[in-house]
Design a protein around this motif. Structure first.
Motif, mmCIF file in Angstrom:
data_model
loop_
_atom_site.group_PDB
_atom_site.id
_atom_site.type_symbol
_atom_site.label_atom_id
_atom_site.label_comp_id
_atom_site.label_asym_id
_atom_site.label_seq_id
_atom_site.Cartn_x
_atom_site.Cartn_y
_atom_site.Cartn_z
ATOM 1 N N ASN A 139 0.855 -1.190 0.037
ATOM 2 C CA ASN A 139 -0.039 -0.019 0.032
ATOM 3 C C ASN A 139 0.901 1.358 0.172
ATOM 4 O O ASN A 139 0.388 2.344 0.382
ATOM 5 C CB ASN A 139 -1.049 -0.058 1.324
ATOM 6 N N PHE A 140 2.263 1.024 -0.277
ATOM 7 C CA PHE A 140 2.905 2.337 -0.304
ATOM 8 C C PHE A 140 3.409 3.024 -1.528
ATOM 9 O O PHE A 140 3.865 3.688 -1.719
ATOM 10 C CB PHE A 140 4.315 2.094 0.307
ATOM 11 N N ASP A 141 2.779 2.418 -3.057
ATOM 12 C CA ASP A 141 2.977 2.931 -3.992
ATOM 13 C C ASP A 141 2.507 4.336 -4.054
ATOM 14 O O ASP A 141 1.440 4.845 -3.861
ATOM 15 C CB ASP A 141 2.127 2.127 -4.997
ATOM 16 N N GLY A 142 3.659 5.285 -4.596
ATOM 17 C CA GLY A 142 3.244 6.802 -4.953
ATOM 18 C C GLY A 142 3.527 7.371 -3.736
ATOM 19 O O GLY A 142 3.168 8.733 -3.650
ATOM 20 N N MET A 143 3.836 6.984 -2.606
ATOM 21 C CA MET A 143 4.045 7.629 -1.242
ATOM 22 C C MET A 143 5.204 8.544 -1.207
ATOM 23 O O MET A 143 6.450 7.947 -1.264
ATOM 24 C CB MET A 143 3.928 6.848 -0.088
ATOM 25 N N ASP A 144 5.138 9.792 -1.343
ATOM 26 C CA ASP A 144 6.295 10.761 -1.272
ATOM 27 C C ASP A 144 7.013 10.579 -0.035
ATOM 28 O O ASP A 144 6.361 10.571 1.211
ATOM 29 C CB ASP A 144 6.068 12.001 -1.539
ATOM 30 N N ILE A 145 8.341 10.512 0.306
ATOM 31 C CA ILE A 145 9.037 10.572 1.411
ATOM 32 C C ILE A 145 8.880 12.081 2.194
ATOM 33 O O ILE A 145 8.744 12.085 3.295
ATOM 34 C CB ILE A 145 10.733 10.468 1.178
ATOM 35 N N TRP A 146 8.683 13.100 1.283
ATOM 36 C CA TRP A 146 8.566 14.562 1.896
ATOM 37 C C TRP A 146 7.570 15.018 0.808
ATOM 38 O O TRP A 146 7.734 15.419 -0.177
ATOM 39 C CB TRP A 146 9.804 15.237 1.842
ATOM 40 N N ASN A 147 6.445 15.507 1.510
ATOM 41 C CA ASN A 147 5.317 16.161 0.863
ATOM 42 C C ASN A 147 5.961 17.679 0.339
ATOM 43 O O ASN A 147 5.138 17.954 -0.653
ATOM 44 C CB ASN A 147 4.323 16.143 1.545
ATOM 45 N N LEU A 148 6.784 18.049 0.836
ATOM 46 C CA LEU A 148 7.166 19.510 0.602
ATOM 47 C C LEU A 148 7.920 19.393 -0.934
ATOM 48 O O LEU A 148 8.087 20.438 -1.853
ATOM 49 C CB LEU A 148 8.114 20.168 1.399
ATOM 50 N N TYR A 149 8.517 18.139 -1.014
ATOM 51 C CA TYR A 149 9.300 17.965 -2.357
ATOM 52 C C TYR A 149 8.846 16.765 -3.030
ATOM 53 O O TYR A 149 9.634 15.839 -2.960
ATOM 54 C CB TYR A 149 10.992 17.730 -2.157
ATOM 55 N N THR A 150 7.791 16.913 -3.696
ATOM 56 C CA THR A 150 7.121 15.755 -4.188
ATOM 57 C C THR A 150 7.831 15.335 -5.465
ATOM 58 O O THR A 150 8.335 16.212 -6.337
ATOM 59 C CB THR A 150 5.656 15.929 -4.477
ATOM 60 N N MET B 244 11.913 11.847 -3.648
ATOM 61 C CA MET B 244 12.167 10.384 -3.239
ATOM 62 C C MET B 244 10.759 10.005 -3.039
ATOM 63 O O MET B 244 9.857 10.667 -2.552
ATOM 64 C CB MET B 244 12.975 10.378 -1.966
ATOM 65 N N GLN B 245 10.416 8.738 -3.389
ATOM 66 C CA GLN B 245 9.308 8.011 -3.310
ATOM 67 C C GLN B 245 9.285 6.713 -3.055
ATOM 68 O O GLN B 245 10.134 6.000 -3.645
ATOM 69 C CB GLN B 245 8.370 8.370 -4.440
ATOM 70 N N PHE B 246 8.253 6.213 -2.346
ATOM 71 C CA PHE B 246 8.031 4.567 -2.455
ATOM 72 C C PHE B 246 7.319 4.430 -3.741
ATOM 73 O O PHE B 246 6.389 4.926 -3.796
ATOM 74 C CB PHE B 246 7.322 4.059 -1.130
ATOM 75 N N ILE B 247 7.930 3.655 -4.661
ATOM 76 C CA ILE B 247 7.552 3.652 -5.852
ATOM 77 C C ILE B 247 6.766 2.483 -6.113
ATOM 78 O O ILE B 247 5.890 2.179 -6.986
ATOM 79 C CB ILE B 247 8.615 4.020 -7.163
ATOM 80 N N ARG B 248 7.214 1.274 -5.514
ATOM 81 C CA ARG B 248 6.496 -0.053 -5.385
ATOM 82 C C ARG B 248 6.678 -0.940 -4.381
ATOM 83 O O ARG B 248 7.983 -0.933 -3.933
ATOM 84 C CB ARG B 248 6.993 -0.788 -6.818
ATOM 85 N N GLY B 249 5.610 -1.640 -4.131
ATOM 86 C CA GLY B 249 5.996 -2.603 -2.937
ATOM 87 C C GLY B 249 5.065 -3.767 -3.194
ATOM 88 O O GLY B 249 4.147 -3.708 -4.157
ATOM 89 N N GLY B 250 5.677 -4.982 -2.906
ATOM 90 C CA GLY B 250 4.672 -6.088 -3.158
ATOM 91 C C GLY B 250 5.391 -7.447 -2.458
ATOM 92 O O GLY B 250 6.178 -7.375 -1.625
ATOM 93 N N LYS B 251 4.955 -8.533 -2.927
ATOM 94 C CA LYS B 251 5.262 -9.848 -2.323
ATOM 95 C C LYS B 251 6.527 -10.583 -3.516
ATOM 96 O O LYS B 251 6.114 -10.302 -4.488
ATOM 97 C CB LYS B 251 4.092 -10.721 -2.271
ATOM 98 N N ILE B 252 7.181 -11.379 -2.947
ATOM 99 C CA ILE B 252 8.062 -12.007 -3.616
ATOM 100 C C ILE B 252 7.403 -13.273 -4.111
ATOM 101 O O ILE B 252 7.087 -14.172 -3.340
ATOM 102 C CB ILE B 252 9.561 -12.292 -2.943
ATOM 103 N N SER B 253 7.338 -13.554 -5.534
ATOM 104 C CA SER B 253 6.719 -14.669 -6.039
ATOM 105 C C SER B 253 7.612 -15.602 -6.296
ATOM 106 O O SER B 253 8.837 -15.508 -6.587
ATOM 107 C CB SER B 253 5.957 -14.253 -7.225
#
Length: 226
Positions: free
Chosen positions: A96-107, A217-226
């Motif tokens: 649930n982290f896809d697209g979460m910016d590390i710092w909202n001031l610098y998206t 900086m951004q969390f760009i993708r999270g997931g499970k190892i298949s």
């Protein structure tokens, strides 16, 4: 009846001003009859405790990667999401982290470049391909290039351990034609989850600049190892 206003009833008493009795001393709450929380508040407190542990696990791996981009409210974001997971899903994950910016001031979006991420896991590890639809617009005349760095975090939510791997691209010059950027990360043997962090930094003649206005900086993708 309340005790004498002027005299503390014990060394642990507190002075209060209540609507019923006015100003007076009373025993500290919980000092005579143990204070208790209802079941929902107890569960919320436990969820927060667990969320803090998991958030710290991720942040401990993230902070060295963002040594030149510290700040923001990423701790609060991590705790909020992991507490939600503890309450609603009863298990922790990184999806649930896809697209979460590390710092909202610098998206990342302020550079007006759409970045897509393709991931593939296999025997050789985690392969990541980054596509940009255009070069970022840094809005600074001295910026003629940029670099993209990536961090792969592999958390183990059962053992409360994490492993990470980092990669950085060669300088990408704004006058060059766009091309996909390829990153490869070895995956720990028992890894079940991954979380990818992308950092983009403007540069001058290929040399990075420590100006926060040309970084994101951004969390760009999270997931499970298949």
């Amino acid at each position: 009846m309340p005790k004498d206003k002027q005299t503390p009833i014990s060394k642990d008493s507190v002075y209060v001003n209540s609507r019923t009795y006015g100003e007076h001393w009373r025993a500290k709450r919980g000092s005579k009859t143990p204070a208790s929380l209802n079941s929902s508040l107890q569960k919320s407190a436990l969820d927060l405790q667990e969320a803090n542990k998991v958030a710290l696990l991720i942040k401990s791996r993230l902070d060295p990667f963002r040594y030149n981009f510290m700040g923001g409210l990423i701790w609060q974001k991590l705790v909020k999401e992991f507490k939600r997971q503890a309450k609603e899903e009863k298990a922790f994950h990184t999806e649930n982290f896809d697209g979460m910016d590390i710092w909202n001031l610098y998206t990342l979006s302020r550079f007006r470049a759409y970045i897509s991420c393709q991931c593939q896991t296999g025997p050789l590890g985690l392969a990541v391909t980054i596509h940009l639809n255009r070069h970022p617009d840094f809005k600074r005349s001295f910026v003629d290039s940029y670099r993209i760095s990536m961090l792969a975090i592999f958390p183990d939510f059962e053992k409360m351990e994490a492993h990470d791997e980092g990669c950085i691209s060669d300088p990408v010059f704004l006058k060059e034609a766009l091309a996909p950027l390829l990153f490869h990360f070895p995956v720990p043997q028992e890894a079940k989850h991954y979380l990818l962090v992308l950092k983009i930094e403007g540069a001058e003649k290929g040399k990075l600049n420590n100006n926060y206005t040309i970084k994101a900086m951004q969390f760009i993708r999270g997931g499970k190892i298949s």
